[in-house]
Write an enzyme that holds these catalytic residues in place. Structure first.
Site, PDB file in Angstrom:
ATOM      1  N   THR A   1      27.929  42.105  34.032  1.00 19.33           N
ATOM      2  CA  THR A   1      28.847  41.645  32.984  1.00 19.33           C
ATOM      3  C   THR A   1      28.216  41.824  31.607  1.00 19.33           C
ATOM      4  O   THR A   1      27.031  41.555  31.423  1.00 19.33           O
ATOM      5  CB  THR A   1      29.293  40.185  33.171  1.00 19.33           C
ATOM      6  OG1 THR A   1      30.243  39.861  32.147  1.00 19.33           O
ATOM      7  CG2 THR A   1      28.122  39.211  33.135  1.00 19.33           C
TER       8      THR A   1
ATOM      9  N   VAL B   1      39.427  41.164  38.643  1.00 21.11           N
ATOM     10  CA  VAL B   1      40.759  40.948  39.221  1.00 21.11           C
ATOM     11  C   VAL B   1      41.032  41.962  40.323  1.00 21.11           C
ATOM     12  O   VAL B   1      42.123  42.017  40.856  1.00 21.11           O
ATOM     13  CB  VAL B   1      41.837  41.072  38.118  1.00 21.11           C
ATOM     14  CG1 VAL B   1      41.638  39.999  37.044  1.00 21.11           C
ATOM     15  CG2 VAL B   1      41.874  42.471  37.510  1.00 21.11           C
ATOM     16  N   ASP B   2      40.016  42.770  40.691  1.00 15.07           N
ATOM     17  CA  ASP B   2      40.241  43.915  41.592  1.00 15.07           C
ATOM     18  C   ASP B   2      40.305  43.545  43.079  1.00 15.07           C
ATOM     19  O   ASP B   2      40.701  44.379  43.901  1.00 15.07           O
ATOM     20  CB  ASP B   2      39.171  44.993  41.351  1.00 15.07           C
ATOM     21  CG  ASP B   2      37.741  44.492  41.580  1.00 15.07           C
ATOM     22  OD1 ASP B   2      36.820  45.044  40.932  1.00 15.07           O
ATOM     23  OD2 ASP B   2      37.545  43.574  42.389  1.00 15.07           O
TER      24      ASP B   2
ATOM     25  N   GLU C   1      22.391  47.640  31.208  1.00 14.09           N
ATOM     26  CA  GLU C   1      22.089  47.551  29.776  1.00 14.09           C
ATOM     27  C   GLU C   1      21.557  46.166  29.427  1.00 14.09           C
ATOM     28  O   GLU C   1      21.617  45.243  30.237  1.00 14.09           O
ATOM     29  CB  GLU C   1      23.361  47.777  28.954  1.00 14.09           C
ATOM     30  CG  GLU C   1      23.985  49.158  29.071  1.00 14.09           C
ATOM     31  CD  GLU C   1      25.456  49.157  28.591  1.00 14.09           C
ATOM     32  OE1 GLU C   1      26.062  50.239  28.572  1.00 14.09           O
ATOM     33  OE2 GLU C   1      25.980  48.061  28.286  1.00 14.09           O
TER      34      GLU C   1
ATOM     35  N   ASN D   1      21.879  44.235  35.246  1.00 10.10           N
ATOM     36  CA  ASN D   1      22.774  45.012  34.404  1.00 10.10           C
ATOM     37  C   ASN D   1      22.094  46.333  34.060  1.00 10.10           C
ATOM     38  O   ASN D   1      20.865  46.407  34.053  1.00 10.10           O
ATOM     39  CB  ASN D   1      23.089  44.246  33.112  1.00 10.10           C
ATOM     40  CG  ASN D   1      24.327  44.798  32.425  1.00 10.10           C
ATOM     41  OD1 ASN D   1      24.377  45.970  32.070  1.00 10.10           O
ATOM     42  ND2 ASN D   1      25.331  43.966  32.267  1.00 10.10           N
TER      43      ASN D   1
ATOM     44  N   HIS E   1      39.791  35.021  36.128  1.00 12.97           N
ATOM     45  CA  HIS E   1      40.793  35.791  35.378  1.00 12.97           C
ATOM     46  C   HIS E   1      41.940  36.289  36.253  1.00 12.97           C
ATOM     47  O   HIS E   1      42.683  37.203  35.871  1.00 12.97           O
ATOM     48  CB  HIS E   1      40.112  36.957  34.638  1.00 12.97           C
ATOM     49  CG  HIS E   1      39.101  36.478  33.635  1.00 12.97           C
ATOM     50  ND1 HIS E   1      38.128  37.290  33.119  1.00 12.97           N
ATOM     51  CD2 HIS E   1      38.909  35.267  33.075  1.00 12.97           C
ATOM     52  CE1 HIS E   1      37.372  36.587  32.282  1.00 12.97           C
ATOM     53  NE2 HIS E   1      37.826  35.361  32.225  1.00 12.97           N
TER      54      HIS E   1
HETATM   55  C1  BV8 Z   1      40.926  31.629  26.121  1.00 13.81           C
HETATM   56  C2  BV8 Z   1      41.965  39.781  33.090  1.00 13.81           C
HETATM   57  C3  BV8 Z   1      41.823  29.694  25.124  1.00 13.81           C
HETATM   58  C4  BV8 Z   1      42.996  40.726  32.608  1.00 13.81           C
HETATM   59  C5  BV8 Z   1      40.364  39.366  31.267  1.00 13.81           C
HETATM   60  C6  BV8 Z   1      34.580  32.184  21.946  1.00 13.81           C
HETATM   61  C7  BV8 Z   1      33.978  33.130  21.166  1.00 13.81           C
HETATM   62  C8  BV8 Z   1      34.672  34.350  20.897  1.00 13.81           C
HETATM   63  C9  BV8 Z   1      35.936  34.630  21.441  1.00 13.81           C
HETATM   64  C10 BV8 Z   1      36.521  33.680  22.212  1.00 13.81           C
HETATM   65  C11 BV8 Z   1      35.860  32.467  22.460  1.00 13.81           C
HETATM   66  N1  BV8 Z   1      36.665  31.745  23.254  1.00 13.81           N
HETATM   67  C12 BV8 Z   1      37.811  32.442  23.512  1.00 13.81           C
HETATM   68  C13 BV8 Z   1      37.747  33.627  22.882  1.00 13.81           C
HETATM   69  C14 BV8 Z   1      38.764  34.654  22.914  1.00 13.81           C
HETATM   70  C15 BV8 Z   1      38.677  35.545  24.163  1.00 13.81           C
HETATM   71  C16 BV8 Z   1      37.396  36.316  24.169  1.00 13.81           C
HETATM   72  O1  BV8 Z   1      36.434  35.966  24.818  1.00 13.81           O
HETATM   73  N2  BV8 Z   1      37.428  37.449  23.436  1.00 13.81           N
HETATM   74  C17 BV8 Z   1      36.246  38.354  23.423  1.00 13.81           C
HETATM   75  C18 BV8 Z   1      36.765  39.780  23.484  1.00 13.81           C
HETATM   76  C19 BV8 Z   1      35.417  38.121  22.214  1.00 13.81           C
HETATM   77  N3  BV8 Z   1      38.795  34.760  25.397  1.00 13.81           N
HETATM   78  C20 BV8 Z   1      40.048  34.481  25.842  1.00 13.81           C
HETATM   79  O2  BV8 Z   1      41.069  34.824  25.273  1.00 13.81           O
HETATM   80  C21 BV8 Z   1      40.137  33.669  27.128  1.00 13.81           C
HETATM   81  N4  BV8 Z   1      41.132  32.634  26.985  1.00 13.81           N
HETATM   82  O3  BV8 Z   1      39.927  31.501  25.462  1.00 13.81           O
HETATM   83  O4  BV8 Z   1      41.981  30.762  26.071  1.00 13.81           O
HETATM   84  C22 BV8 Z   1      43.028  28.905  25.248  1.00 13.81           C
HETATM   85  C23 BV8 Z   1      42.863  27.621  25.708  1.00 13.81           C
HETATM   86  C24 BV8 Z   1      44.018  26.812  25.774  1.00 13.81           C
HETATM   87  C25 BV8 Z   1      45.279  27.335  25.404  1.00 13.81           C
HETATM   88  C26 BV8 Z   1      45.393  28.670  24.978  1.00 13.81           C
HETATM   89  C27 BV8 Z   1      44.254  29.487  24.931  1.00 13.81           C
HETATM   90  C28 BV8 Z   1      40.658  34.544  28.303  1.00 13.81           C
HETATM   91  C29 BV8 Z   1      39.732  35.638  28.582  1.00 13.81           C
HETATM   92  C30 BV8 Z   1      40.206  36.404  29.853  1.00 13.81           C
HETATM   93  C31 BV8 Z   1      40.884  37.705  29.507  1.00 13.81           C
HETATM   94  N5  BV8 Z   1      41.185  38.473  30.724  1.00 13.81           N
HETATM   95  N6  BV8 Z   1      40.675  40.047  32.417  1.00 13.81           N
HETATM   96  C32 BV8 Z   1      42.754  42.147  33.084  1.00 13.81           C
HETATM   97  O5  BV8 Z   1      41.744  42.378  33.776  1.00 13.81           O
HETATM   98  O6  BV8 Z   1      43.603  42.970  32.765  1.00 13.81           O
HETATM   99  S1  BV8 Z   1      38.851  39.659  30.496  1.00 13.81           S
HETATM  100  C33 BV8 Z   1      38.258  41.137  31.208  1.00 13.81           C
HETATM  101  O7  BV8 Z   1      37.346  41.651  30.262  1.00 13.81           O
HETATM  102  C34 BV8 Z   1      37.453  40.971  32.474  1.00 13.81           C
HETATM  103  O8  BV8 Z   1      38.006  40.023  33.345  1.00 13.81           O
HETATM  104  C35 BV8 Z   1      36.087  40.550  31.941  1.00 13.81           C
HETATM  105  O9  BV8 Z   1      36.063  39.165  31.697  1.00 13.81           O
HETATM  106  C36 BV8 Z   1      36.029  41.269  30.617  1.00 13.81           C
HETATM  107  C37 BV8 Z   1      35.228  42.520  30.729  1.00 13.81           C
HETATM  108  O10 BV8 Z   1      33.885  42.127  30.781  1.00 13.81           O
HETATM  109  P1  BV8 Z   1      32.977  42.665  31.988  1.00 13.81           P
HETATM  110  O11 BV8 Z   1      33.626  42.348  33.285  1.00 13.81           O
HETATM  111  O12 BV8 Z   1      31.620  42.167  31.728  1.00 13.81           O
HETATM  112  O13 BV8 Z   1      33.076  44.267  31.840  1.00 13.81           O
HETATM  113  P2  BV8 Z   1      32.466  45.182  30.682  1.00 13.81           P
HETATM  114  O14 BV8 Z   1      33.067  46.523  30.859  1.00 13.81           O
HETATM  115  O15 BV8 Z   1      32.572  44.517  29.353  1.00 13.81           O
HETATM  116  O16 BV8 Z   1      30.898  45.252  31.024  1.00 13.81           O
HETATM  117  C38 BV8 Z   1      30.474  45.814  32.232  1.00 13.81           C
HETATM  118  C39 BV8 Z   1      28.983  45.542  32.290  1.00 13.81           C
HETATM  119  O17 BV8 Z   1      28.489  46.030  33.531  1.00 13.81           O
HETATM  120  C40 BV8 Z   1      28.203  46.252  31.188  1.00 13.81           C
HETATM  121  O18 BV8 Z   1      27.259  45.344  30.639  1.00 13.81           O
HETATM  122  C41 BV8 Z   1      27.499  47.405  31.924  1.00 13.81           C
HETATM  123  O19 BV8 Z   1      26.234  47.699  31.381  1.00 13.81           O
HETATM  124  C42 BV8 Z   1      27.335  46.820  33.321  1.00 13.81           C
HETATM  125  N7  BV8 Z   1      27.303  47.796  34.404  1.00 13.81           N
HETATM  126  C43 BV8 Z   1      28.033  48.944  34.512  1.00 13.81           C
HETATM  127  N8  BV8 Z   1      27.756  49.555  35.702  1.00 13.81           N
HETATM  128  C44 BV8 Z   1      26.866  48.744  36.359  1.00 13.81           C
HETATM  129  C45 BV8 Z   1      26.572  47.623  35.526  1.00 13.81           C
HETATM  130  N9  BV8 Z   1      25.718  46.639  35.881  1.00 13.81           N
HETATM  131  C46 BV8 Z   1      25.108  46.772  37.107  1.00 13.81           C
HETATM  132  N10 BV8 Z   1      25.353  47.814  37.963  1.00 13.81           N
HETATM  133  C47 BV8 Z   1      26.194  48.816  37.621  1.00 13.81           C
HETATM  134  N11 BV8 Z   1      26.401  49.826  38.459  1.00 13.81           N
END
Ligand code: BV8
Ligand code: ZN
Length: 245
Positions: free
Chosen positions: A194, A109-110, A221, A219, A125
């Site tokens: 991701t 979202v950045d 990791e 990634n 998102h």
């Molecule tokens: C929904 C906006 C339904 C807000 C965000 C199925 C299974 C399990 C759970 C669920 C499922 N379906 C739905 C769910 C629930 C939930 C979910 O997924 N929960 C998770 C925690 C298990 N999903 C939802 O709620 C979604 N909505 O399902 O609605 C519905 C339908 C109809 C009616 C009602 C409801 C909505 C999900 C969106 C939430 N909003 N962001 C904000 O930003 O404030 S999510 C937010 O977190 C980000 O947008 C992103 O998606 C997520 C973070 O993940 P990453 O971006 O990957 O970041 P992270 O830190 O985790 O990882 C970084 C990676 O980069 C690491 O791997 C690291 O090693 C790597 N890295 C670091 N540095 C580097 C690098 N790689 C390369 N180079 C580098 N230099």
């Protein structure tokens, strides 16, 4: 995981697959902005005070304490406002220029992809630089940091909320279908920075494999899909993406 001698060859193979593809799709997460100084969600800097992102990025948290949630978003906006796109963002802009079909699907979202010049983008998102009224539904851009008053309000008097998708909320209408279409019609799908745990975005990776698309993961990791992708490179996106495209 590719290592040592065959790393070179798999880098060349991946670069060759990307070069030969006329349709490419990309999925990015917070890792693509890490080298711009923006903390990731699950990385070390991801924690804000004592809260997990999942605890604040929810409609329930906002209903409970909108001021606290806005403090978090104002803090993040302040960090992002000082950040600039890095070579990973720029490499994706270059790649887009060379492809007949290109779609950048981002969870971020950045707004750094926008700043870098990406065009064909799906912001699954939402956008931290937009606001939405909780009363009249108005939606408008606001790049002020710090925000003069928390919570900010709409002209109608309604309280504003960040223009992002919170956990438990549906993604923008039809956007997931557009993303799936872009992935299934691509020859190569790049998955960059991701942790692939948030759905439905993460589901695009196995979806790509089910549709015979070559998947290249970058990634630092191992992720839940590192075993199923065609190429999994463990390297900073800002270093590897420019070499790949
Ligand atoms: C929904 C906006 C339904 C807000 C965000 C199925 C299974 C399990 C759970 C669920 C499922 N379906 C739905 C769910 C629930 C939930 C979910 O997924 N929960 C998770 C925690 C298990 N999903 C939802 O709620 C979604 N909505 O399902 O609605 C519905 C339908 C109809 C009616 C009602 C409801 C909505 C999900 C969106 C939430 N909003 N962001 C904000 O930003 O404030 S999510 C937010 O977190 C980000 O947008 C992103 O998606 C997520 C973070 O993940 P990453 O971006 O990957 O970041 P992270 O830190 O985790 O990882 C970084 C990676 O980069 C690491 O791997 C690291 O090693 C790597 N890295 C670091 N540095 C580097 C690098 N790689 C390369 N180079 C580098 N230099
Ligand atoms: Zn309003």
């Amino acid at each position: 995981m590719t290592t040592g001698a065959d790393a070179m060859s798999s880098l060349e193979q991946a670069r060759d697959s990307i070069a030969r593809a006329h349709s490419v799709a990309v999925l990015t997460g917070a890792g693509v902005s890490a080298e711009s100084g923006i903390p990731t969600f699950r990385g070390a800097g991801g924690l804000w005070k004592t809260f997990r992102a999942e605890d604040l990025a929810t409609p329930e948290a906002f209903a409970r304490d909108p001021r606290l949630v806005w403090e978090w978003y104002d803090w993040r906006r302040g960090i992002i406002a000082k950040a600039a796109p890095n070579p990973a963002h720029h490499a994706l802009v270059q790649l887009e220029k060379t492809k007949r079909e290109f779609t950048l699907v981002t969870q971020n979202v950045d707004g750094l992809h926008d700043l870098a010049g990406s065009g064909r983008m799906l912001k699954l998102h939402g956008d931290i630089w937009r606001m939405r009224c909780t009363e009249c539904g108005a939606n408008w851009p606001d790049r002020r940091t710090p925000l003069p008053k928390l919570p900010p309000h709409c002209g109608c008097g309604g309280m504003a909320r960040p223009g992002v998708v919170w956990f438990g909320e549906p993604l923008p209408e039809g956007m997931m279908q557009e993303a799936e279409h872009a992935v299934s019609s691509a020859q190569v799908f790049l998955v960059v920075g991701t942790s692939a745990v948030v759905y439905p975005a993460a589901g695009l990776v196995p979806y790509a494999k089910r549709n015979g698309v070559t998947v290249v993961e970058i990634n630092l990791e191992v992720t839940p899909f590192s075993e199923m992708v065609d190429f999994a490179f463990s390297a900073p996106a800002g270093e590897l993406l420019p070499q790949l495209v």
